[in-house]
Design a protein around this motif. Structure first.
Motif, PDB file in Angstrom:
ATOM      1  N   GLY A 186     -46.825 -54.871  20.351  1.00  0.00           N
ATOM      2  CA  GLY A 186     -46.845 -53.519  19.791  1.00  0.00           C
ATOM      3  C   GLY A 186     -45.826 -52.535  20.340  1.00  0.00           C
ATOM      4  N   PHE A 187     -44.748 -53.039  20.938  1.00  0.00           N
ATOM      5  CA  PHE A 187     -43.780 -52.099  21.534  1.00  0.00           C
ATOM      6  C   PHE A 187     -43.159 -51.173  20.484  1.00  0.00           C
ATOM      7  CE2 PHE A 187     -42.894 -55.659  24.793  1.00  0.00           C
ATOM      8  CZ  PHE A 187     -43.990 -55.274  25.531  1.00  0.00           C
ATOM      9  N   ARG A 188     -42.970 -51.676  19.272  1.00  0.00           N
ATOM     10  CA  ARG A 188     -42.360 -50.860  18.238  1.00  0.00           C
ATOM     11  C   ARG A 188     -43.271 -49.703  17.842  1.00  0.00           C
ATOM     12  NH1 ARG A 188     -40.299 -48.133  15.593  1.00  0.00           N
ATOM     13  NH2 ARG A 188     -38.745 -48.266  13.959  1.00  0.00           N
ATOM     14  N   GLN A 189     -44.572 -49.909  18.018  1.00  0.00           N
ATOM     15  CA  GLN A 189     -45.527 -48.857  17.645  1.00  0.00           C
ATOM     16  C   GLN A 189     -45.809 -47.898  18.789  1.00  0.00           C
ATOM     17  OE1 GLN A 189     -47.881 -51.246  14.134  1.00  0.00           O
ATOM     18  NE2 GLN A 189     -49.032 -50.791  15.970  1.00  0.00           N
ATOM     19  N   THR A 190     -45.650 -48.366  20.004  1.00  0.00           N
ATOM     20  CA  THR A 190     -45.996 -47.524  21.160  1.00  0.00           C
ATOM     21  C   THR A 190     -44.769 -46.848  21.765  1.00  0.00           C
ATOM     22  OG1 THR A 190     -45.845 -49.463  22.619  1.00  0.00           O
ATOM     23  CG2 THR A 190     -48.031 -48.896  21.788  1.00  0.00           C
ATOM     24  N   GLN A 191     -43.633 -46.895  21.076  1.00  0.00           N
ATOM     25  CA  GLN A 191     -42.407 -46.430  21.736  1.00  0.00           C
ATOM     26  C   GLN A 191     -42.165 -44.925  21.619  1.00  0.00           C
ATOM     27  OE1 GLN A 191     -39.343 -47.891  18.216  1.00  0.00           O
ATOM     28  NE2 GLN A 191     -39.121 -48.703  20.247  1.00  0.00           N
ATOM     29  N   ARG A 192     -42.937 -44.218  20.842  1.00  0.00           N
ATOM     30  CA  ARG A 192     -42.876 -42.749  20.771  1.00  0.00           C
ATOM     31  C   ARG A 192     -41.456 -42.239  20.482  1.00  0.00           C
ATOM     32  NH1 ARG A 192     -46.369 -40.051  25.516  1.00  0.00           N
ATOM     33  NH2 ARG A 192     -46.366 -38.371  23.990  1.00  0.00           N
ATOM     34  N   LEU A 193     -40.888 -42.717  19.418  1.00  0.00           N
ATOM     35  CA  LEU A 193     -39.516 -42.323  19.052  1.00  0.00           C
ATOM     36  C   LEU A 193     -39.288 -40.817  18.999  1.00  0.00           C
ATOM     37  CD1 LEU A 193     -37.979 -44.569  16.289  1.00  0.00           C
ATOM     38  CD2 LEU A 193     -37.448 -44.435  18.728  1.00  0.00           C
ATOM     39  N   PRO A 194     -40.177 -40.056  18.357  1.00  0.00           N
ATOM     40  CA  PRO A 194     -39.904 -38.607  18.272  1.00  0.00           C
ATOM     41  C   PRO A 194     -39.792 -37.955  19.654  1.00  0.00           C
ATOM     42  CG  PRO A 194     -41.601 -39.242  16.695  1.00  0.00           C
ATOM     43  CD  PRO A 194     -41.366 -40.429  17.581  1.00  0.00           C
ATOM     44  N   LEU A 195     -40.612 -38.391  20.608  1.00  0.00           N
ATOM     45  CA  LEU A 195     -40.516 -37.860  21.972  1.00  0.00           C
ATOM     46  C   LEU A 195     -39.122 -38.081  22.541  1.00  0.00           C
ATOM     47  CD1 LEU A 195     -41.740 -36.868  24.720  1.00  0.00           C
ATOM     48  CD2 LEU A 195     -42.379 -39.249  25.152  1.00  0.00           C
ATOM     49  N   TYR A 196     -38.582 -39.292  22.343  1.00  0.00           N
ATOM     50  CA  TYR A 196     -37.283 -39.600  22.943  1.00  0.00           C
ATOM     51  C   TYR A 196     -36.130 -39.006  22.148  1.00  0.00           C
ATOM     52  CZ  TYR A 196     -40.034 -42.177  26.173  1.00  0.00           C
ATOM     53  OH  TYR A 196     -40.958 -42.469  27.119  1.00  0.00           O
ATOM     54  N   ALA A 197     -36.292 -38.883  20.830  1.00  0.00           N
ATOM     55  CA  ALA A 197     -35.262 -38.195  20.047  1.00  0.00           C
ATOM     56  C   ALA A 197     -35.099 -36.780  20.591  1.00  0.00           C
ATOM     57  CB  ALA A 197     -35.656 -38.179  18.570  1.00  0.00           C
ATOM     58  N   GLU A 198     -36.222 -36.119  20.814  1.00  0.00           N
ATOM     59  CA  GLU A 198     -36.180 -34.744  21.322  1.00  0.00           C
ATOM     60  C   GLU A 198     -35.660 -34.714  22.765  1.00  0.00           C
ATOM     61  OE1 GLU A 198     -40.003 -32.774  21.111  1.00  0.00           O
ATOM     62  OE2 GLU A 198     -39.261 -31.134  22.387  1.00  0.00           O
ATOM     63  N   SER A 199     -36.127 -35.646  23.584  1.00  0.00           N
ATOM     64  CA  SER A 199     -35.718 -35.667  24.997  1.00  0.00           C
ATOM     65  C   SER A 199     -34.223 -35.933  25.134  1.00  0.00           C
ATOM     66  CB  SER A 199     -36.496 -36.744  25.756  1.00  0.00           C
ATOM     67  OG  SER A 199     -37.879 -36.509  25.678  1.00  0.00           O
ATOM     68  N   LEU A 200     -33.709 -36.878  24.363  1.00  0.00           N
ATOM     69  CA  LEU A 200     -32.276 -37.187  24.465  1.00  0.00           C
ATOM     70  C   LEU A 200     -31.442 -36.027  23.915  1.00  0.00           C
ATOM     71  CD1 LEU A 200     -31.784 -40.971  23.652  1.00  0.00           C
ATOM     72  CD2 LEU A 200     -32.228 -39.852  25.827  1.00  0.00           C
ATOM     73  N   GLN A 201     -31.970 -35.357  22.898  1.00  0.00           N
ATOM     74  CA  GLN A 201     -31.255 -34.194  22.371  1.00  0.00           C
ATOM     75  C   GLN A 201     -31.108 -33.142  23.471  1.00  0.00           C
ATOM     76  OE1 GLN A 201     -29.632 -33.706  19.504  1.00  0.00           O
ATOM     77  NE2 GLN A 201     -28.987 -31.841  20.565  1.00  0.00           N
ATOM     78  N   LYS A 202     -32.208 -32.864  24.146  1.00  0.00           N
ATOM     79  CA  LYS A 202     -32.152 -31.884  25.243  1.00  0.00           C
ATOM     80  C   LYS A 202     -31.201 -32.352  26.342  1.00  0.00           C
ATOM     81  CE  LYS A 202     -36.813 -29.969  24.699  1.00  0.00           C
ATOM     82  NZ  LYS A 202     -38.195 -30.091  25.213  1.00  0.00           N
ATOM     83  N   ALA A 203     -31.302 -33.632  26.682  1.00  0.00           N
ATOM     84  CA  ALA A 203     -30.480 -34.159  27.789  1.00  0.00           C
ATOM     85  C   ALA A 203     -28.997 -34.175  27.424  1.00  0.00           C
ATOM     86  CB  ALA A 203     -30.952 -35.560  28.168  1.00  0.00           C
ATOM     87  N   SER A 204     -28.693 -34.098  26.136  1.00  0.00           N
ATOM     88  CA  SER A 204     -27.295 -34.096  25.704  1.00  0.00           C
ATOM     89  C   SER A 204     -26.656 -32.724  25.815  1.00  0.00           C
ATOM     90  CB  SER A 204     -27.193 -34.534  24.232  1.00  0.00           C
ATOM     91  OG  SER A 204     -27.645 -35.841  24.083  1.00  0.00           O
TER      92      SER A 204
END
Lengths: 386, 386
Positions: B356-374
Motif C-alpha cells: 500500500g505504499f502508493r496509497q499511504t504516500q500522502r502526495l499532497p503533503l509532499y507537493a506542498e512541502s517541496l513547494q515551500k522548500a523550493s
C-alpha cells in the motif's frame, strides 16, 4: 520457515569467510574499509552483562577540517523485548519494561552516549495486531506530561543526555485522541517537542490505522546541544519523501524507531534507512524490537492461516548508516541490545560537498511534478506508439 | 586498495557459507527463499561462450490471479567493456563496441528476451573524465536518426524486441546541443521516444556537467507491448524523487543504465535501485559497465593524486530488483555479461495491493512541502529549546 535461526548475519559472515574475501565483502556490502570498533568503558559492559543485554560499539570518522573541530556525538540505540506477559496488569507491564530499559540507558550513559533513542511504542507490547482497544489504549499517555516522559526527563538531566522515546500518545486536550508519537527530551531534562508518525501501515497484522491517524506535526527537526535530530517513525521509512523532508529541514541524525517482523520486512530492513542516509547526507538509526509477543485472545492475520495468539518474531537488527553509504553491523536478531555509535557530524556536510545531492536534486521540478500528480485529473506522462 | 579482487560477491558467499546459513543469508540479504535460476536455451549459452561473455538467467514469480493471466516478460541487461583503444578512430571504436554488443543482443534474442537495455553511453568510452571536447563529442549522434538507433532498429524488428539504449545525443535541430539520452525503440523497429538524464553529477571524475545540461524531457513512461518501461539514467539513481516520478507515471520496469566506479559508489550500488523498486512497487534494472579505460592524454582527478590516463575500474555488478524487495545475484564485477531475467509484471500490482505504499504516500503533503522548500526564503521546521 527454516528451523535454523541465524542470530546475527554479520557474525555469520565473519565466521565463515576467509580474511581477504571478508574484507572485500565488507567493503562492497557495508562500505567499510577500516576497523569500526569503538572501545567501550568496562562499566558499560558490566552493566550490560549484569542485566543480560548485548552491547556493541562502533564509530564513523570524518576527515579533519581546518575551520571546524570534529563534532563527535555518541548515539545509543536500544532494542528490547517486553518484560512481563501481556496478561499482567498494564501498570506492571510498563514498570517491567521501564526497569530493563533504565538499565540500558544507564549503560548508555556509562558508554558516554549523548543521545539515546528507544524502539517504537517502547512501553508496551505491539498489541495493534489484535484490533482490541481495551486494555491496550490504557498504555497511551501524554507526550509532555505523561509518566514515561517524566521518568525519562529525570534520567536525561542526571545523565546530561538527550532522550528520544516513541510512545502511544493520548492527546487529552484535543478530544482524548490517540497518536503514534516520538517525544524529544533535552539534556536539560526539559520536554523539547514531539513528532507524530506520518505514514500509518495497512499491511499484515499492523492494524495501526484502527488506532490512530496520520501525523499532523510535519517534519520537525530538533536542534539539540548534540546536533540536529529528527524521527521517522517505523513505516515512514518506506517513504523516501518523508526522509527527504527531515533532510530539507536540516537533520543530521534521523532515528527510525520501529517494530517490524521477519517474514514481512526483513529483506527491506538493510536497504531503506541506509538509502535515506545516502540520499539525504545524514546519519540514520533504524531500531527494531526483539522477541515474540503472546496476547490473551486469539486473532487472525488475513493470510488464510488459523487464528493464533502470537505476534513476531521481531527481528531486532538495529544498526546505524552514515551519509557516505557505510554502515555498522547489526545488533542481534533475537536479543536485547544497546548499540553505541560515535559519529562525527562533520561527515554530513563533507558528503554534501563531495556528492552534491542536495544541489542536484532539482526541488522546483519535483514540487511542480508532485503538485500535478496530486490532482484528481492527473494525466501520467505516457508515450505510446502512434 | 586491496590487491585481492573479488569477481563476484554472490559466488563468494555461495562458496564459503554452509548450506543452512547461506539460505538464511540469502533470505535476509536478498529476500530470496526459492531457487531463482532460469534455464536458458543452449543456443544462448553457446553464443555467450563463443563471444566470451557471461550469461546468467533468473526469474521472479508472482501469485496466480483469477482475472489476469501472468504477464511474463524477459528482460536482458547488457554490461560490457569497450572494444578498441581510445586512440583508435572514433568510427572504428564505435563499430568495435557495436560488434560485441550485437552478439549479446543475439544471445538475448536466443534467450527469449522481450526487452533489452544497454549500459550508459554504450557506444563510447566514458571520456567525460578528461574534460576534452575533442574528439569525444564526435560520438554524439541523433536520438531518432543516428546510426546506432538505425542499426538497433533493424535488430529490434528482426528479434521482435524492445531495445533501450543510452547514448550521447546531439540535437541537431536545436543548436547542436549535447545531451545524455536514452532512446527507446519499439519491437516494431520504430523509434518510440527518448528520455534525457535528469540529474547530472558533479563528483569525482564524472565531469559530465562540462558536456551537457539537466534533462528537459520530464519522466516519460513508454508503453510497449511488453509492459510500461522508463529509464533513470545513472546519477539519477541517487535521487529518490526521480525514481518516484517514473512510478507515478505508471512504470513497471525502470532501467538504470550507468557507468560508475568502485571506490566512489560501489557500497551504494546494491542499495539505491533496490530501494527504488521497494518504494515504487516496480522492477528496477541497474546496469554498469566493466573494465578500465585508458585515455590518450593524462588528466587529474581533483584528489591530490598525480595526473594519470586511466578511468575505472567500472565494477559491473548488474542486477534486477523486484517490487517485493527481492533481487537477483549480480553479474561479474569485471567481465562482459548478459543478465536475462524473467519477470511477472503482475507482481507490481500485487505488491501495491499488499504494502500500500502508493496509497499511504500522502502526495499532497509532499507537493506542498517541496513547494515551500523550493522557495528562496524557506524556513526549515526547527524546534529549539526556549
Amino acid at each position: 520457515m527454516s528451523a535454523f535461526e541465524l542470530k546475527n548475519l554479520d557474525e555469520c559472515l565473519e565466521k565463515h569467510l576467509p580474511a581477504e574475501e571478508l574484507k572485500e565483502v565488507k567493503r562492497i556490502l557495508y562500505g567499510v574499509e577500516q576497523d569500526q570498533t569503538l572501545e567501550l568503558p568496562a562499566s558499560a559492559s558490566t552493566t550490560a552483562k549484569e542485566n543480560g543485554f548485548e552491547i556493541k560499539g562502533y564509530r564513523f570518522s570524518a576527515r579533519p577540517e581546518q575551520l571546524r573541530k570534529p563534532r563527535l556525538v555518541r548515539v545509543g540505540a536500544i532494542q528490547n523485548s517486553i518484560a512481563l506477559p501481556t496478561t499482567a496488569p498494564i501498570g506492571e507491564q510498563r514498570e517491567g519494561i521501564w526497569k530493563k530499559v533504565k538499565a540500558m540507558i544507564k549503560a548508555a550513559a556509562e558508554a558516554g552516549c549523548n543521545i539515546v533513542c528507544t524502539q517504537e511504542a517502547w512501553t508496551m507490547p505491539f498489541a495493534f495486531c489484535t484490533r482490541e482497544k481495551f486494555p491496550w489504549c490504557e498504555f497511551a499517555e501524554e507526550a509532555e506530561k505523561g509518566p514515561t516522559t517524566k521518568m525519562l526527563a529525570e534520567l536525561a538531566k542526571a545523565y546530561n543526555m538527550v532522550i528520544v522515546h516513541s510512545i502511544l500518545e493520548r492527546d487529552v486536550e484535543h478530544g482524548e485522541t490517540i497518536w503514534n508519537t516520538a517525544v524529544v527530551i533535552s539534556n536539560s531534562g526539559r520536554y523539547l517537542g514531539k513528532h507524530r508518525k506520518n505514514h500509518i501501515p495497512r499491511v499484515g497484522d499492523f492494524n495501526e490505522s484502527t488506532y490512530y491517524m496520520e501525523g499532523n506535526t510535519g517534519h520537525p527537526v530538533f536542534e539539540t546541544e548534540f546536533g540536529k535530530i529528527a524521527i521517522n517513525i517505523c513505516y515512514g521509512r518506506h517513504h523516501p519523501q518523508n526522509w527527504m523532508m527531515f533532510g530539507l529541514n536540516g537533520a543530521e541524525i534521523v532515528f527510525n524507531p520501529s517494530a517490524t517482523i521477519g517474514r514481512l520486512s526483513e529483506p527491506l530492513w538493510s536497504i531503506e534507512a541506509r538509502n535515506a542516509a545516502i540520499a539525504n547526507s545524514y546519519f540514520t538509526v533504524p531500531i527494531n524490537r526483539v522477541g515474540t509477543e503472546e496476547f490473551p485472545n486469539e486473532y487472525t492475520s488475513g493470510d488464510g492461516q488459523p487464528a493464533h495468539k502470537q505476534f513476531g518474531p521481531f527481528y531486532g537488527s538495529t544498526y546505524v548508516a552514515a551519509p557516505d553509504g557505510s554502515r555498522t553491523p547489526s545488533l542481534s536478531r533475537c536479543q536485547d541490545g544497546l548499540l553505541v555509535t560515535e559519529l562525527d557530524l562533520n561527515l554530513c556536510r563533507q558528503v554534501k560537498d563531495f556528492w552534491g545531492f542536495r544541489q542536484t536534486q532539482r526541488l522546483p521540478l519535483y514540487a511542480e511534478s508532485l503538485q500535478k500528480a496530486s490532482e484528481l485529473d492527473f494525466k501520467p506522462q505516457i508515450v505510446r506508439e502512434q
